[in-house]
Design a protein around this motif. Structure first.
Motif, PDB file in Angstrom:
ATOM      1  N   ALA A   7     -13.098   3.251  19.510  1.00  0.00           N
ATOM      2  CA  ALA A   7     -14.060   3.437  18.416  1.00  0.00           C
ATOM      3  C   ALA A   7     -13.301   3.938  17.197  1.00  0.00           C
ATOM      4  N   ASP A   8     -12.539   3.032  16.572  1.00  0.00           N
ATOM      5  CA  ASP A   8     -11.565   3.449  15.552  1.00  0.00           C
ATOM      6  C   ASP A   8     -11.681   2.674  14.250  1.00  0.00           C
ATOM      7  N   GLY A   9     -12.788   1.975  14.047  1.00  0.00           N
ATOM      8  CA  GLY A   9     -12.922   1.189  12.824  1.00  0.00           C
ATOM      9  C   GLY A   9     -12.001  -0.006  12.765  1.00  0.00           C
ATOM     10  N   GLY A  10     -11.349  -0.314  13.876  1.00  0.00           N
ATOM     11  CA  GLY A  10     -10.448  -1.458  13.939  1.00  0.00           C
ATOM     12  C   GLY A  10      -8.992  -1.141  13.712  1.00  0.00           C
ATOM     13  N   SER A  11      -8.638   0.148  13.574  1.00  0.00           N
ATOM     14  CA  SER A  11      -7.251   0.467  13.207  1.00  0.00           C
ATOM     15  C   SER A  11      -6.250   0.014  14.263  1.00  0.00           C
ATOM     16  N   SER A  12      -6.626   0.034  15.534  1.00  0.00           N
ATOM     17  CA  SER A  12      -5.669  -0.304  16.585  1.00  0.00           C
ATOM     18  C   SER A  12      -5.435  -1.804  16.729  1.00  0.00           C
ATOM     19  N   ILE A  13      -6.197  -2.633  16.002  1.00  0.00           N
ATOM     20  CA  ILE A  13      -5.974  -4.082  16.073  1.00  0.00           C
ATOM     21  C   ILE A  13      -5.033  -4.576  14.975  1.00  0.00           C
ATOM     22  N   VAL A  14      -4.669  -3.688  14.054  1.00  0.00           N
ATOM     23  CA  VAL A  14      -3.857  -4.096  12.912  1.00  0.00           C
ATOM     24  C   VAL A  14      -2.415  -4.364  13.350  1.00  0.00           C
ATOM     25  N   ASP A  15      -1.889  -5.489  12.954  1.00  0.00           N
ATOM     26  CA  ASP A  15      -0.506  -5.870  13.237  1.00  0.00           C
ATOM     27  C   ASP A  15       0.389  -5.208  12.178  1.00  0.00           C
ATOM     28  N   VAL A  16       0.936  -4.045  12.519  1.00  0.00           N
ATOM     29  CA  VAL A  16       1.653  -3.236  11.550  1.00  0.00           C
ATOM     30  C   VAL A  16       2.806  -3.981  10.881  1.00  0.00           C
ATOM     31  N   PRO A  17       3.630  -4.758  11.620  1.00  0.00           N
ATOM     32  CA  PRO A  17       4.758  -5.427  10.952  1.00  0.00           C
ATOM     33  C   PRO A  17       4.364  -6.431   9.869  1.00  0.00           C
ATOM     34  N   THR A  18       3.120  -6.872   9.851  1.00  0.00           N
ATOM     35  CA  THR A  18       2.699  -7.841   8.840  1.00  0.00           C
ATOM     36  C   THR A  18       2.099  -7.179   7.598  1.00  0.00           C
ATOM     37  N   LEU A  19       1.949  -5.846   7.606  1.00  0.00           N
ATOM     38  CA  LEU A  19       1.283  -5.185   6.476  1.00  0.00           C
ATOM     39  C   LEU A  19       2.014  -5.435   5.166  1.00  0.00           C
ATOM     40  N   ALA A  20       3.332  -5.504   5.204  1.00  0.00           N
ATOM     41  CA  ALA A  20       4.100  -5.709   3.972  1.00  0.00           C
ATOM     42  C   ALA A  20       3.741  -7.008   3.277  1.00  0.00           C
ATOM     43  N   PHE A  21       3.362  -8.024   4.047  1.00  0.00           N
ATOM     44  CA  PHE A  21       3.030  -9.330   3.454  1.00  0.00           C
ATOM     45  C   PHE A  21       1.740  -9.266   2.656  1.00  0.00           C
ATOM     46  N   GLY A  22       0.852  -8.335   3.008  1.00  0.00           N
ATOM     47  CA  GLY A  22      -0.390  -8.201   2.257  1.00  0.00           C
ATOM     48  C   GLY A  22      -0.197  -7.585   0.900  1.00  0.00           C
ATOM     49  N   ARG A  23       1.003  -7.032   0.635  1.00  0.00           N
ATOM     50  CA  ARG A  23       1.268  -6.381  -0.641  1.00  0.00           C
ATOM     51  C   ARG A  23       2.100  -7.263  -1.577  1.00  0.00           C
ATOM     52  N   ILE A  24       2.414  -8.491  -1.121  1.00  0.00           N
ATOM     53  CA  ILE A  24       3.224  -9.379  -1.953  1.00  0.00           C
ATOM     54  C   ILE A  24       2.392  -9.891  -3.138  1.00  0.00           C
TER      55      ILE A  24
END
Length: 260
Positions: free
Chosen positions: A243-260
């Motif tokens: 019950a975490d708002g979805g935080s545990s499903i996030v693919d951390v290594p891909t986060l940088a691509f969302g900031r391009i």
């Protein structure tokens, strides 16, 4: 939940107190366990129930709690093992005393609660909920004791579910992420000081990559607890409900691509 008896550890504040309020509204009879009497009495003034002041990680305290519960209610239909605490520091920064304190607060408290209450739960074919964390699923930086203890809680959940399912007892864990409680508010203080921001901004910062973009309300976690205790979850045991708002499903290594 009407007429059922539910025991809650760590019931004096935060998620435990809100669970008590939710279950009382649904007609449950409550056993409120915690180390500080005044907060427990404050909760009991709103919810009713039996106040038992002591340490959930003490077999000596449970030896006096259980007879009091039998005398007042006869048995238990549900237990929420919510008591917990910190375990800060990396392994090399964690002293023997720190390690033992983290295990006692987060793992021993759940084990002693379960062991003491199981005879009453077997009698009623009841349900047990252990309060874990997304720290049971992944490791944060510098929280070795807490992370290890919460991972162990999932093992305890599965062991209890395996052993006591044949006697009608269901055992499940909840893994919350950030929840807006006084404890979490205090954990926001370093961020507030470092960035010169208020509490709302600090929570926004720690949930910036969470799909729902917010922390949970304690009432939302209380609703999950109520569900797992209820007949609506009658086939669910040995599970860890995230019950975490979805935080545990996030693919951390891909986060940088969302900031391009």
């Amino acid at each position: 939940m009407k007429g059922r008896t539910v025991l809650i550890t760590g019931a004096g504040s935060g998620i435990g107190a809100v669970c008590a309020q939710r279950l009382a509204r649904d007609g449950a009879q409550l056993v409120l366990v915690g180390r500080r009497r005044e907060p427990l009495e404050d909760v009991a003034a709103r919810t009713g129930g039996l106040v038992l002041c002591g340490d959930a990680a003490s077999s000596t305290d449970w030896a006096r709690f259980i007879p009091a519960i039998r005398e007042r209610f006869g048995g238990l239909d549900g237990v929420i093992a919510n008591a917990g605490g910190h375990g800060l520091g990396s392994a090399s920064e964690t002293s023997d005393e720190d390690w033992q304190a983290a295990m006692r607060a987060n793992l021993d408290s759940a084990f002693y609660t379960a062991r003491a209450s199981l005879p009453l739960l077997v009698q009623q074919r009841g349900a047990l909920v252990l309060m874990a964390s997304i720290a049971a699923l992944a490791a944060g930086e510098g929280v070795c004791g807490y992370t290890t203890a919460k991972h162990a809680l999932l093992g305890l959940t599965r062991s209890l579910a395996r052993d006591y399912g044949p006697q009608g007892v269901r055992v499940n864990a909840i893994c919350p992420g950030w929840v807006r409680t006084p404890m979490a508010d205090a954990e926001m203080q370093p961020l507030m000081e470092r960035h010169g921001e208020d509490l709302e901004a600090a929570y926004a910062r720690v949930t910036a990559e969470v799909p729902l973009r917010r922390p949970a309300k304690p009432e939302e976690i209380a609703s999950v607890c109520r569900f797992l205790l209820s007949d609506e979850a009658s086939i669910i045991t040995g599970a860890n409900l995230v019950a975490d708002g979805g935080s545990s499903i996030v693919d951390v290594p891909t986060l940088a691509f969302g900031r391009i």
